[in-house]
Design a protein around this motif. Sequence first.
Motif, PDB file in Angstrom:
ATOM      1  N   GLY A 281      -2.864  38.945 -24.940  1.00 19.10           N
ATOM      2  CA  GLY A 281      -2.238  37.648 -24.720  1.00 19.10           C
ATOM      3  C   GLY A 281      -1.605  37.511 -23.362  1.00 19.10           C
ATOM      4  O   GLY A 281      -1.280  38.492 -22.687  1.00 19.10           O
ATOM      5  N   SER A 282      -1.436  36.269 -22.947  1.00 20.57           N
ATOM      6  CA  SER A 282      -0.829  35.978 -21.649  1.00 20.57           C
ATOM      7  C   SER A 282       0.638  36.383 -21.633  1.00 20.57           C
ATOM      8  O   SER A 282       1.346  36.298 -22.636  1.00 20.57           O
TER       9      SER A 282
ATOM     10  N   CYS B 244     -12.433  41.237 -11.931  1.00 22.74           N
ATOM     11  CA  CYS B 244     -11.599  40.379 -12.775  1.00 22.74           C
ATOM     12  C   CYS B 244     -12.034  40.425 -14.228  1.00 22.74           C
ATOM     13  O   CYS B 244     -11.190  40.438 -15.131  1.00 22.74           O
ATOM     14  N   ALA B 245     -13.350  40.451 -14.461  1.00 21.39           N
ATOM     15  CA  ALA B 245     -13.835  40.507 -15.843  1.00 21.39           C
ATOM     16  C   ALA B 245     -13.401  41.807 -16.520  1.00 21.39           C
ATOM     17  O   ALA B 245     -12.916  41.800 -17.666  1.00 21.39           O
ATOM     18  N   ILE B 246     -13.581  42.935 -15.827  1.00 23.69           N
ATOM     19  CA  ILE B 246     -13.180  44.221 -16.403  1.00 23.69           C
ATOM     20  C   ILE B 246     -11.665  44.268 -16.591  1.00 23.69           C
ATOM     21  O   ILE B 246     -11.153  44.741 -17.630  1.00 23.69           O
ATOM     22  N   ALA B 247     -10.916  43.772 -15.599  1.00 19.09           N
ATOM     23  CA  ALA B 247      -9.454  43.788 -15.702  1.00 19.09           C
ATOM     24  C   ALA B 247      -8.984  42.955 -16.897  1.00 19.09           C
ATOM     25  O   ALA B 247      -8.044  43.352 -17.606  1.00 19.09           O
TER      26      ALA B 247
ATOM     27  N   VAL C 212      -1.690  37.486 -15.416  1.00 20.83           N
ATOM     28  CA  VAL C 212      -1.630  36.079 -15.852  1.00 20.83           C
ATOM     29  C   VAL C 212      -2.730  35.742 -16.858  1.00 20.83           C
ATOM     30  O   VAL C 212      -2.629  34.760 -17.577  1.00 20.83           O
ATOM     31  N   ARG C 213      -3.800  36.483 -16.909  1.00 25.90           N
ATOM     32  CA  ARG C 213      -4.944  36.297 -17.819  1.00 25.90           C
ATOM     33  C   ARG C 213      -5.683  34.990 -17.531  1.00 25.90           C
ATOM     34  O   ARG C 213      -6.050  34.265 -18.450  1.00 25.90           O
ATOM     35  N   VAL C 214      -5.875  34.723 -16.242  1.00 28.42           N
ATOM     36  CA  VAL C 214      -6.664  33.549 -15.845  1.00 28.42           C
ATOM     37  C   VAL C 214      -7.709  34.019 -14.828  1.00 28.42           C
ATOM     38  O   VAL C 214      -7.553  33.820 -13.618  1.00 28.42           O
TER      39      VAL C 214
END
Length: 873
Positions: free
Chosen positions: A422-423, A409-412, A382-384
């Motif tokens: 992009g999302s 989450c930051a690395i992912a 989701v890129r959130v």
Amino acid sequence: MKNLLANWRKSSWFASSSLDTRYALIEACLIGLFSALAAVLLKQGISWLGGWRIRTVHIVGAKIVLPLVGLILGTLAGAVIELLSPSAAGGGIPQVKAALAKYPIILNLRTALVKTLATILIVGAGFTLGRRGPTVHIGAALGAQVSRWIPNSPTNRRQMIAAGAAAGLAAGFNTPIAGVLFVVEELMRDISGLTLETAIAASFTGAVVSRILGSADLNVPLAVIDSARRGSFAPPEIPFYILLGILAGILGGVFNRAIIRGMKFSRRLPFPIPLRIGLAGLISGTIVAWLPPFFQDNAGLRELLIAGQFSWQMTALVFVAQFCLTILAYSAGAPGGLFAPALVLGSALGYLVGAAEVALISSESAYTFALAGMGAFFTAVVRVPVTAIIIVFEMTADFNLVLPLMISCAIAYIVAESVSQGSLYEHLLEASGIELTEEHPQNDFMAELTADDVMQSRVETFPSNLTLPELIQAMSRSHHRGFPVVEEGKLVGIITQSDIPEDSQKNAATLLKDIMTSQPISVSPDTSLADVLYLLNRYQLSRLPVTEGYRLLGIITRSDIIKAEAKQLNCEHQPKARFEPSYVVYQTRSPATGKGRILLPVANPENIQALVEIAGVIARYHQYEIEFLQVICVPNHIFPAQAGVETAKNRQLMQSLENWGSKLAIPVHTQIRVATDVSEAILETVAREHIDLLLMGWKSQTISIESIFGTVTDSLIKQASCDLMLVKLGKSPHAFPQERDLRHKWLIPTTGGDRIKKLLTILPPLAGLDCVPPKLQLCHIYPPDESKPSTNDFQQATELLRNAMNCPIIPLLIPSYSVSEAVVHLTRRKKYGLVILGASNEGMLQNAVKGNIPHAIARQTETTVIIFRSFNQ
């Protein structure tokens, strides 16, 4: 209250008063309540249908039940969507994102109901999709519907859609903070006060009501949470969390790419949506039937995965199967979400990495990795990242997870952006033709629409020499509060009620021009609505005249803009008719000094002279300009801008018309257009040049039995947004017969004063075609069975004509059952040189049993016939 309303009117249109904010917060709470009820209904429906499916499997067998249930319920869900609300297809979040970006996406109660039913069918049938994404869509649709039920500003309506989305996510996960952050981070990317306040109110209400009604979250087992809390974050674990982030980023990026390609492939299949979803259900059910039994219960599978009840080999199998089946279901367009599948896949991936970490460094538990993996994979899809961290944190309430979640989450996020930038939702929108970029994150229709699209073209105006009592009386008869002031067709000022002196009795001799606002701010027709709104706010105005030079074309008010935005948000906005593009290959312009403009399409060389003479006398009388147009038609397969056409003879004709206008001191404009359709080219010119009168010739010969005056003429009669004058010339090549006695005998059939008022636009100038004034025969046809026909309207028409025309006028009553037959018989018997008919759009196009009266008269007489249709009718 009066002061409050006055202050509200003076404030910026974008700003909301404190009263508006309180109403918005109450509305947001109501939306949160409805969203929570919808989420509970969705959960209970899926639980019941899923339980029935599992019980049936135990009785009949998985290899029969699961494929059939997937096929039948998937097809049924697709049919419900296709028949009742196509906007309810898919996960729903891309639709919400596009609607908040002001694209015309349908969000209403029907969408919410259909989405709820279809999601119950899909998730209950065993598709590996979640219900949390649909709750966001349902909440947004309910927010849009409530904003229609409760009047609010268009800006607040958009906030209500976002509040509904936040409430849907909060009710689905029981995570109110994550609901707010998802709106800010992904959907709106807006942290304004009203956005946050309404999102918080709706999200809090949705989560509380959902929890009261017993809607569970993702069912994280208490043993997992307790085990994670007993552990502590240690530096040796950091490389494993980094590895988890890398794997989640890579696999999440691959997951997104696979879904996008799968959707493109699915759309190319020659099957309708119901069958595509049904086939996906059949394939999915068949695969699950051959997998271990725990695959048949989605909810139970999630708990087992998160709790780490499987060996690493079985967990890997679960990950691969869930990965592929989710792509299959979502690519088919099934109404389900990716939130829950992403969290489950992340937990499986995290447990695998955690198991490796336990084996290598003898850590106490792999559960922390399972929870961190949920946030990492959710972020990659989701890129959130902030929302992902908060969702997992709110479900566990464990501060020990914050650092592992942040690292993973930051690395992912970084790795996923490298694999698939992009999302996922933005890519899905791009596949549907909707592109949201950082430079243009929203489809701001106010920058696309112009003043010409929204303005009121029919404007009440006042002359500048009105006295103050006359002005007050005229304003009292109108519901408007502001009026343009014109002199000789030119805008010279604007007058509003606030400009009238308080003691009007003492200023009875005051003229309007003494109190009006001179040199008012105006805009051109191609000014964007955004610029119009800026001027209204900058100078605290309620209306702006739309002008071309000094010529008044219309007026645009704040209410016009509000209505346009409300229609856009409700998917009701319909811009002015747009026509197939024609291409101008030649054009000349004269100074735009006229009070209006006549358009004369030049087509038939036989009637050019007569039509030009008619256009000339009307232009001189009304001080109009004349626009001469020639349309060169090319086949449909040729793009007009690329068509090679010869225009030498056409240019010579246009130059001769320019010379004619120069001799008579009439401003003449000319243009030659290349088009695939003549009527569309003429209509495009009418719209672009703001034509007041369209003058055309007609041969009285109709080739197609489906048309009345001809395909082109019928289209222009129906669609032209101006007065229209249709001329059928008599046998003489000139406008009227050569015999002087016959040339000046005119017949005007009429029904009353209103029709004559319309004809007065053209009658006085036509009388100037010759130095000898015409003799006018005004006739009224009535049914013979009326012993004493009513003549009040006819007498009024006679008086109007006598006051306007300096020529003999003879009234005549004729009994006849057929108007056209009576007029044709009278014309033939008395040999009139000209018959002038007034008509409306409906009358000119009506071709029922009785036939079209103007058409019948023009076709059956040999004299010249003019048919005039006023745009105001």
